[in-house]
Design a protein around this motif. Structure first.
Motif, PDB file in Angstrom:
ATOM      1  N   MET A  64      23.619  24.376 -23.293  1.00  7.05           N
ATOM      2  CA  MET A  64      24.641  23.504 -23.272  1.00  7.05           C
ATOM      3  C   MET A  64      24.774  22.636 -24.652  1.00  7.05           C
ATOM      4  O   MET A  64      25.757  22.512 -24.617  1.00  7.05           O
ATOM      5  CB  MET A  64      23.909  23.038 -21.869  1.00  7.05           C
ATOM      6  CG  MET A  64      24.344  23.323 -20.608  1.00  7.05           C
ATOM      7  SD  MET A  64      23.668  22.168 -19.413  1.00  7.05           S
ATOM      8  CE  MET A  64      24.559  20.782 -19.356  1.00  7.05           C
ATOM      9  N   LEU A  65      23.740  22.352 -24.901  1.00 11.23           N
ATOM     10  CA  LEU A  65      23.894  21.743 -26.311  1.00 11.23           C
ATOM     11  C   LEU A  65      24.845  22.272 -27.009  1.00 11.23           C
ATOM     12  O   LEU A  65      25.590  21.734 -27.569  1.00 11.23           O
ATOM     13  CB  LEU A  65      22.593  21.212 -26.748  1.00 11.23           C
ATOM     14  CG  LEU A  65      22.178  19.984 -26.219  1.00 11.23           C
ATOM     15  CD1 LEU A  65      20.476  19.019 -26.852  1.00 11.23           C
ATOM     16  CD2 LEU A  65      22.926  18.975 -26.141  1.00 11.23           C
ATOM     17  N   MET A  66      23.847  23.691 -27.800  1.00 10.86           N
ATOM     18  CA  MET A  66      24.550  24.697 -28.831  1.00 10.86           C
ATOM     19  C   MET A  66      25.802  24.752 -28.367  1.00 10.86           C
ATOM     20  O   MET A  66      27.174  25.341 -28.570  1.00 10.86           O
ATOM     21  CB  MET A  66      23.283  25.179 -28.311  1.00 10.86           C
ATOM     22  CG  MET A  66      23.199  26.473 -30.077  1.00 10.86           C
ATOM     23  SD  MET A  66      23.087  25.357 -31.103  1.00 10.86           S
ATOM     24  CE  MET A  66      21.640  25.720 -31.735  1.00 10.86           C
ATOM     25  N   LEU A  67      26.001  25.602 -27.015  1.00  8.70           N
ATOM     26  CA  LEU A  67      27.435  25.733 -26.541  1.00  8.70           C
ATOM     27  C   LEU A  67      28.660  24.635 -26.439  1.00  8.70           C
ATOM     28  O   LEU A  67      29.674  25.079 -27.015  1.00  8.70           O
ATOM     29  CB  LEU A  67      27.633  26.667 -25.698  1.00  8.70           C
ATOM     30  CG  LEU A  67      26.871  27.477 -25.599  1.00  8.70           C
ATOM     31  CD1 LEU A  67      26.505  28.578 -24.025  1.00  8.70           C
ATOM     32  CD2 LEU A  67      27.395  28.485 -26.344  1.00  8.70           C
ATOM     33  N   LEU A  68      27.951  23.544 -25.583  1.00  7.81           N
ATOM     34  CA  LEU A  68      29.410  22.222 -25.485  1.00  7.81           C
ATOM     35  C   LEU A  68      29.576  21.474 -26.656  1.00  7.81           C
ATOM     36  O   LEU A  68      30.973  20.778 -27.221  1.00  7.81           O
ATOM     37  CB  LEU A  68      28.607  21.697 -24.344  1.00  7.81           C
ATOM     38  CG  LEU A  68      28.839  22.231 -22.886  1.00  7.81           C
ATOM     39  CD1 LEU A  68      28.672  22.007 -22.377  1.00  7.81           C
ATOM     40  CD2 LEU A  68      30.129  22.725 -23.318  1.00  7.81           C
ATOM     41  N   THR A  69      28.282  20.679 -27.634  1.00  2.03           N
ATOM     42  CA  THR A  69      28.761  20.955 -28.646  1.00  2.03           C
ATOM     43  C   THR A  69      29.471  20.693 -29.646  1.00  2.03           C
ATOM     44  O   THR A  69      30.509  20.303 -30.459  1.00  2.03           O
ATOM     45  CB  THR A  69      27.292  19.508 -28.540  1.00  2.03           C
ATOM     46  OG1 THR A  69      26.487  20.190 -29.428  1.00  2.03           O
ATOM     47  CG2 THR A  69      26.678  18.801 -28.071  1.00  2.03           C
TER      48      THR A  69
END
Lengths: 251, 313
Positions: A64-69
């Motif tokens: 999630m971090l990789m894709l969203l931030t």
């Protein structure tokens, strides 16, 4: 080089001197915290030889971090300057397109790495409170994980810069980089989902899989093929970004 | 300093600049005058290497803007339309950032930034954030940026747009002072602006150059020969009868104002200045006269005038 450093300083300042930067840092902090909470019960089970970083990376929050931030970090790079018109003042000074692209890319990547720093802190805390006779983690695996995160991050940051260079709207830039990023991520899972593949297709998809390549890093293995994979993907997106920036002067 | 030969710029489906040629000599202050959409910004963007020309050659200081981009960009200071700035930076910080980008060393940039801040009266706001400054100050930050690296040519796109009269005067004054050391090319759609600041004028309309001359020549030929306006007391019919038969008068327009006063607008035949004659007529007829002036041409009048003479030719 002087121009590159001047621009890089400006890029870093624009990340750190804006409220957006700190909102992103907070979100990352929150998700990292969740991911540690997710990990802790798994550590309570039977003894395992799986490195702690490997467990961390398997939590859903990591992706999630990789894709969203990354789309949020990179959406401003070119789109905002084009929207406000400062892109025009920038490009009418004697700077080269390559310097501009590299400065924007590395500025965003540095900010990205800074947002991941708390991870190291969590690991140190975990190590402190686990049984001291067996070391919970090896700092070298942690460094290796950071290398993996940095390489994967550079792919996503380069992709985000490319999306941002395409448009004047930050919203469209974020949407495009999110869409492209998600597509690449889903392709990585193609060999397993919805049904496991067999034969040459499985092999092909495994080769282009971001997740497969990252797994080695979290185990503490640095394989040149992984390095080449991530670096070449980054290179492709940076090259595309450069071409988009240059296209302004195509006849 | 600038040589433009047969410059054409075509955007998808429409022609922005059509076969324009002009030259600007060293030390001139040239005004590019034209209504919105005449192609002023496009020409300036091509000169500053931001956009490529479709056809034609453009040289700045002997360097081609397409092939010697770096050399050209080193020699120009460009302020785009609406003066975009990094609003989150402080004034001194921004100017130093720009100076470094333009190739000044650290010591040189510190010195030049101090100099231009002095010139543009920015010293009092050096630590303020640009986004919090008034429009007049922002405009001066833009100007300071354009001249921080001592360029040979300064290109300003609509430098006085949106300023109040006081700011307008100070910016114009600044441009005039700069003109002593630099070549300046500025664009505007305001006629008095050109008359106040420029030594030469290029009039642009629908992507073509209609006129190009020294400001005083154009002033004599086009700008100055406006209609004469007089306020006299008397009856409208009497005025109408009298003025319409005078051979020197081409058109008459009479508007009643307060009381018995009539505001009469007269244009002279062949650009003749009617004011001395009106005074003479008023004395002769015994009409009380309270105002005698000449109406200035608006930009539209100038265009009408030029396009009309072109058609006749």
């Amino acid at each position: 080089m002087r121009v590159y450093l001047t621009l890089l300083r400006r890029e870093l300042a624009s990340h750190f001197v804006s409220p957006t930067g700190y909102v992103i840092i907070c979100v990352v902090l929150l998700l990292l915290g969740f991911s540690i909470m997710d990990m802790l019960p798994k550590l309570n089970g039977d003894a395992t030889d799986t490195p702690i970083t490997r467990i961390f990376y398997a939590t859903v929050y990591f992706w999630m971090l990789m894709l969203l931030t990354t789309p949020v970090m990179t959406m401003r790079t070119f789109a905002q300057e084009k929207f406000t018109g400062t892109f025009e003042t920038l490009m009418t000074t004697p700077v080269s397109d390559t310097e501009v692209v590299l400065a924007k890319f590395s500025g965003a990547l540095m900010f990205f790495m800074v947002t991941w720093l708390p991870l190291g802190g969590y690991m140190v805390v975990l190590n402190e409170y686990t049984n001291q006779t067996t070391t919970a983690f090896d700092y070298r695996t942690l460094l290796c994980t950071y290398l993996g995160i940095g390489l994967l991050g550079s792919v996503y940051v380069a992709l985000g810069c490319f999306a941002s260079a395409l448009t004047r709207s930050q919203l469209i830039a974020a949407a495009v980089s999110y869409g492209l990023g998600l597509t690449i991520f889903l392709l990585s899972l193609r060999s397993l989902v919805p049904v496991p593949m067999a034969g040459w297709q499985a092999k092909v998809f495994a080769y282009i899989s971001l997740t497969e390549h990252l797994e080695d890093f979290s185990r503490g293995i640095i394989d040149t093929s992984n390095l080449v994979f991530y670096l070449s993907l980054t290179g492709i997106f940076l090259f595309l970004t450069l071409k988009v920036v240059e296209s302004r002067r195509w006849k | 300093m600038i040589e433009v030969v047969n410059l054409t710029k075509r955007y998808a489906g429409h022609l922005a600049v059509a076969n324009v040629s002009f030259t600007v000599g060293r030390g001139q202050i040239v005004g590019l005058l034209g209504p919105n959409g005449a192609g002023k910004s496009t020409i300036l963007r091509i000169l500053s290497c931001f956009l490529p020309a479709t056809t034609g050659t453009v040289r700045v200081g002997g360097f081609d803007v397409f092939s010697d981009t770096d050399e050209v960009r080193r020699r120009i200071g460009y302020m785009p339309e609406n003066n975009p700035l990094h609003l989150d930076m402080r004034v001194r910080e921004y100017l130093k950032f720009r100076a470094r980008l333009k190739g000044l060393s650290l010591a040189a940039s510190r010195e030049r930034v101090a100099t231009v801040m002095e010139m543009c009266s920015l010293t009092e706001v050096d630590r303020r954030i640009i986004g919090q400054l008034s429009k007049g100050f922002r405009q001066r930050v833009g100007l300071a940026d354009a001249l921080v690296h001592e360029p040979e040519l300064i290109i300003l796109d609509e430098p006085t747009i949106g300023l109040d009269p006081n700011q307008l005067r100070s910016v114009r004054q600044l441009i005039k002072e700069l003109g002593r050391k630099h070549t300046i090319l500025l664009s505007t759609h305001i006629l008095p602006e050109v008359e106040a600041t420029c030594s030469h004028v290029l009039i642009l309309h629908q992507g073509r150059i209609l006129a190009s001359d020294r400001t005083e020549n154009l002033q004599r030929n086009i700008f100055q020969s406006g209609p004469a306006i007089a306020e006299l007391t008397g009856s409208t019919t009497a005025f109408q009868e009298f003025f319409s038969v005078q051979p020197e008068v081409e058109t008459v327009d009479i508007v009643a104002t307060d009381g018995d006063w009539k505001r009469i607008t007269l244009t002279g035949r062949d650009g003749l200045d009617l004011r001395p004659l009106i005074h003479y007529w008023a004395c002769e007829k015994g009409w009380p006269l309270r105002e005698l002036t000449h109406g200035r041409h608006t930009l539209e009048d100038v265009f009408v005038k030029i396009t009309r003479t072109e058609k006749e030719e």
